[in-house]
Design a protein around this motif. Structure first.
Motif, PDB file in Angstrom:
ATOM      1  N   LEU A 239      30.640  44.155  36.468  1.00 28.30           N
ATOM      2  CA  LEU A 239      30.355  43.863  35.052  1.00 28.30           C
ATOM      3  C   LEU A 239      31.550  44.246  34.183  1.00 28.30           C
ATOM      4  O   LEU A 239      31.964  43.476  33.309  1.00 28.30           O
ATOM      5  CB  LEU A 239      29.102  44.608  34.599  1.00 28.30           C
TER       6      LEU A 239
ATOM      7  N   VAL B  36      35.931  41.140  26.365  1.00 23.56           N
ATOM      8  CA  VAL B  36      34.881  41.961  25.753  1.00 23.56           C
ATOM      9  C   VAL B  36      35.243  43.424  26.037  1.00 23.56           C
ATOM     10  O   VAL B  36      35.305  43.826  27.197  1.00 23.56           O
ATOM     11  CB  VAL B  36      33.495  41.628  26.346  1.00 23.56           C
TER      12      VAL B  36
ATOM     13  N   LEU C 180      39.764  46.222  40.239  1.00 24.13           N
ATOM     14  CA  LEU C 180      39.576  44.767  40.334  1.00 24.13           C
ATOM     15  C   LEU C 180      40.546  44.031  39.404  1.00 24.13           C
ATOM     16  O   LEU C 180      41.088  42.976  39.769  1.00 24.13           O
ATOM     17  CB  LEU C 180      38.129  44.396  39.994  1.00 24.13           C
TER      18      LEU C 180
ATOM     19  N   ARG D 198      37.996  40.847  31.634  1.00 22.10           N
ATOM     20  CA  ARG D 198      38.638  39.532  31.815  1.00 22.10           C
ATOM     21  C   ARG D 198      38.251  38.576  30.688  1.00 22.10           C
ATOM     22  O   ARG D 198      39.041  37.730  30.278  1.00 22.10           O
ATOM     23  CB  ARG D 198      38.219  38.901  33.151  1.00 22.10           C
ATOM     24  N   GLY D 199      36.994  38.720  30.221  1.00 28.87           N
ATOM     25  CA  GLY D 199      36.519  37.835  29.161  1.00 28.87           C
ATOM     26  C   GLY D 199      36.856  38.335  27.761  1.00 28.87           C
ATOM     27  O   GLY D 199      36.401  37.761  26.779  1.00 28.87           O
TER      28      GLY D 199
ATOM     29  N   PHE E  57      34.651  44.504  35.062  1.00 25.49           N
ATOM     30  CA  PHE E  57      35.749  43.572  35.345  1.00 25.49           C
ATOM     31  C   PHE E  57      35.546  42.255  34.588  1.00 25.49           C
ATOM     32  O   PHE E  57      36.470  41.765  33.925  1.00 25.49           O
ATOM     33  CB  PHE E  57      35.807  43.326  36.853  1.00 25.49           C
ATOM     34  N   LEU E  58      34.324  41.704  34.656  1.00 29.73           N
ATOM     35  CA  LEU E  58      34.041  40.428  33.966  1.00 29.73           C
ATOM     36  C   LEU E  58      34.222  40.578  32.459  1.00 29.73           C
ATOM     37  O   LEU E  58      34.767  39.693  31.802  1.00 29.73           O
ATOM     38  CB  LEU E  58      32.613  39.969  34.265  1.00 29.73           C
ATOM     39  N   MET E  59      33.749  41.699  31.934  1.00 31.55           N
ATOM     40  CA  MET E  59      33.862  41.923  30.496  1.00 31.55           C
ATOM     41  C   MET E  59      35.322  41.985  30.065  1.00 31.55           C
ATOM     42  O   MET E  59      35.724  41.337  29.092  1.00 31.55           O
ATOM     43  CB  MET E  59      33.150  43.223  30.099  1.00 31.55           C
TER      44      MET E  59
END
Lengths: 155, 492
Positions: free
Chosen positions: B416, B425, B213, B422-423, B418-420
């Protein structure tokens, strides 16, 4: 709002939601008769700390001044191909879970569809043929490995 | 020694060769990491014995750390984060027509680093595991606390995000059976969750799908390739005399840094490179094609592999993210990691040691032989590679327990992860927290049952007290500057 700030806030909010949901479940978990602290104590403490950290990250990000070098918004259309790929993946997962068709057919169709979703348009005939042939070959190879080497039953 | 030689069966050697070659090839592909390859390969090991499975996976680990140097030197694209430093000097050397020499130096340094840390692994692992058998639950709990504290501070990025990631990993490991009572908890009434989030789908989602992703969301890396034949890759005795000291120094640094839980090969290569530049007679050459720079970074990142395996083998504590996946592989094969591993499963331990030794030597040959062909593999179109990896993830998640719910778990953790990332984290504290938390909680609750609910053993016994103070020092150290009163400038 810059892209990095938006991404950081999204991550913080998702993690806060996870902490809230699991923390609530931990709070409702009854303590056992023999255990000094019970099943829910450790996850409750962890969820509270995690929620606090996620909130702190949200506050830090909201207060962070925007970096003038970064774009305020991403270019439009940048997400079209990833979105098409994700849609194809979800469709494949749904079809696989409901056993809509034999696995090699599902997998081959997915590899072709997802591969085309990642290609810049228009796609030449040659490129289309290359994607189709390689997708079918990979689908057959992966299916063979799982069914004949690992003896996984997909039915 | 007999046990080590006994582990080198024909089967094991074949798996080590396959693992090394596949690790080197995948490590050379930017965006694909050793963790991803190992997570994807675990389903393929279900039909193998635990010893052969671990031999294969450890060889992949070693191969992937080294494989990244090929694309780093030839294409200026580091195959893995651990090879970023190699681009600083490797690519300029390649541009100056010294492709072979750059590859030869990097491969030789990798060999020295791998062998050095293997020797330390063999010398330290068994004595440490014999010591660890005498640990009480409180000792073990406090060691896992230090491990978690260390990961959050050195995972890169802010400590706040590292702590958040670690706590997220700990919390998400909780749903499922209570380790003390066996009763389900935090399952939301969803039957598939009664056994918890299964390890393999979680790792496939976190390390493989999230990477796909991320790749989709970013730009496709364009490599600026260098052409020409590869000559002068095989080094002579003079080169080993000239660079041997630097390689050994970097190997020592890599081994020690690899020992620290959560600290990866990329940190080891950065520290070794910085020290090599500081002590060099020609520091100005660094970044422009310095041979010492390549040697330092590659020796250190390979040495970190053996260093990271020491806490894994002796204590069951992962020294790196990939070690966390290896612990998952051990559990999936019915092997309990921990200090009893030497006694209960010596075949697995010696398979790991043998694989580490053989693959350290094999990578040297594989890199030099396959360097040029690998540049074509690196250029496989994303339109073919990414769907194939995703399809494999989906089927692999199902194959672990023949449950369709695992596919959704894999997709959920992929999103999850991917979001982490990107953010900002980091995933490393999350993965290590996910693996360590059940061990930590089980030991805490056992300790509390023994002490009848009292936390006093944490400060009345010397080891838990020392470990807790270490953990506190590690967590507080980044904020030291804020606590010091500001110095007044004195005008003359």
């Amino acid at each position: 709002m810059t892209e990095s700030k938006r991404d950081a806030l999204a991550a913080a909010i998702v993690l806060l939601a996870i902490a809230a949901a699991l923390g609530w479940q931990a709070y409702l978990t009854p303590a056992g008769p023999f255990d000094p602290i019970g099943s829910g104590a450790v996850p409750l403490v962890v969820a509270i700390v995690m929620g606090g950290l996620a909130l702190a990250m949200t506050v830090v990000e909201l207060r962070r001044p925007d970096d003038g070098r970064e774009r305020a918004r991403p270019s439009s259309g940048a997400w079209a191909r990833p979105a098409a790929f994700c849609a194809a993946t979800l469709a494949f997962a749904g079809a696989f879970v409901t056993a809509l068709a034999p696995l090699p057919v599902l997998l081959g169709g997915y590899l072709i569809g997802a591969g085309l979703a990642l290609q810049p348009l228009p796609v030449s005939r040659g490129r289309l043929a290359a994607i189709g042939v390689s997708a079918l070959g990979i689908a057959l190879a992966i299916t063979w490995v799982f069914t004949h080497v690992l003896y996984v039953d997909f039915d | 020694m007999e046990l080590l030689l006994g582990a080198l069966t024909l089967d094991a050697l074949i798996f080590i060769l396959v693992g090394t070659v596949s690790g080197v090839i995948v490590g050379a592909i930017p965006g694909f990491t050793g963790g991803m390859l190992i997570a994807l390969s675990i389903p393929l090991t279900f039909a193998m014995s635990p010893a052969n499975a671990l031999a294969l996976l450890v060889a992949m680990y070693m191969g992937s750390i080294t494989g990244g140097l090929v694309s780093a030197i030839l294409l200026r694209m580091p195959g893995t984060p651990a090879n970023v430093i190699s681009t600083f000097d490797g690519y300029p050397m390649a541009q100056a027509g010294q492709v072979g020499r750059a590859l030869g130096l990097a491969a030789s340094a990798s060999l020295i680093g791998g062998l050095f840390s293997w020797a330390v692994l063999v010398l330290m692992a068994e004595p440490l595991s014999r010591l660890a058998v005498r640990f009480t639950p409180w000792d073990y709990f406090s060691i896992t606390l230090v491990a978690l504290a260390l990961i959050t501070t050195v995972s890169g990025g802010s400590q706040l995000r590292g702590l958040l990631a670690a706590f997220a990993g700990v919390l998400l490991s909780v749903p499922g059976d209570d380790p003390s009572t066996g009763m389900p908890r935090l399952t939301f009434g969803w039957a598939p969750l009664e056994n918890g989030f299964p390890l393999l789908p979680v790792f496939l989602g976190l390390f493989a799908l999230s990477q796909v992703l991320l790749d989709l969301a970013g730009k496709e890396p364009a490599g600026e390739g260098t052409g020409g034949a590869i000559r002068g890759a095989w080094l002579g005795p003079r080169d080993y005399r000239r660079h041997g000291g630097g390689a050994l120094r970097a190997s020592g640094i890599g081994t020690v840094i690899g020992l620290l839980p959560g600290v990866g090969a990329n940190i080891a290569s950065i520290v070794a490179y910085a020290l090599a530049k500081r002590v060099s007679m020609q520091p100005d050459r660094f970044g422009k094609g310095s041979e010492e720079g390549i040697v330092a970074s590659e020796a250190a990142n390979n040495a970190s592999v053996g260093g990271a395996l020491i806490p894994l083998v002796s204590l069951g504590i992962p020294g790196s993210v990939i070690d966390a996946i290896l612990i998952g592989a051990l559990i999936l094969h019915g092997v309990t990691p921990g200090p009893m591993l030497f006694q209960n499963n010596p075949d697995v331990v010696y398979a790991i040691l043998a694989s580490c030794l053989v693959s350290a030597g094999l990578v040297y040959v594989v890199v030099l032989v396959l360097a040029r062909p690998m540049t074509f593999i690196v250029r496989i179109p994303r339109a073919i590679l990414l769907p194939a990896v995703t399809g494999f993830c989906l089927l692999g998640a199902y194959a672990s327990s023949n449950r369709f719910s695992d596919v959704w778990v894999m997709l959920g953790f992929g999103v999850l992860g991917f979001l982490m990332q990107r953010g900002g984290v980091p995933l490393a504290p999350f993965a290590i927290g996910f693996v360590l938390a059940p061990i930590a909680e089980a030991n805490l609750r056992t300790g509390l049952m023994i002490s009848q609910g009292s936390f006093a053993p944490l400060w009345t016994n010397w080891l838990p007290l020392a470990m807790c103070l270490c953990a506190l020092a590690v967590l507080v150290s980044p904020f030291k500057g804020a606590l010091r009163p500001p110095r007044r400038l004195v005008r003359r």
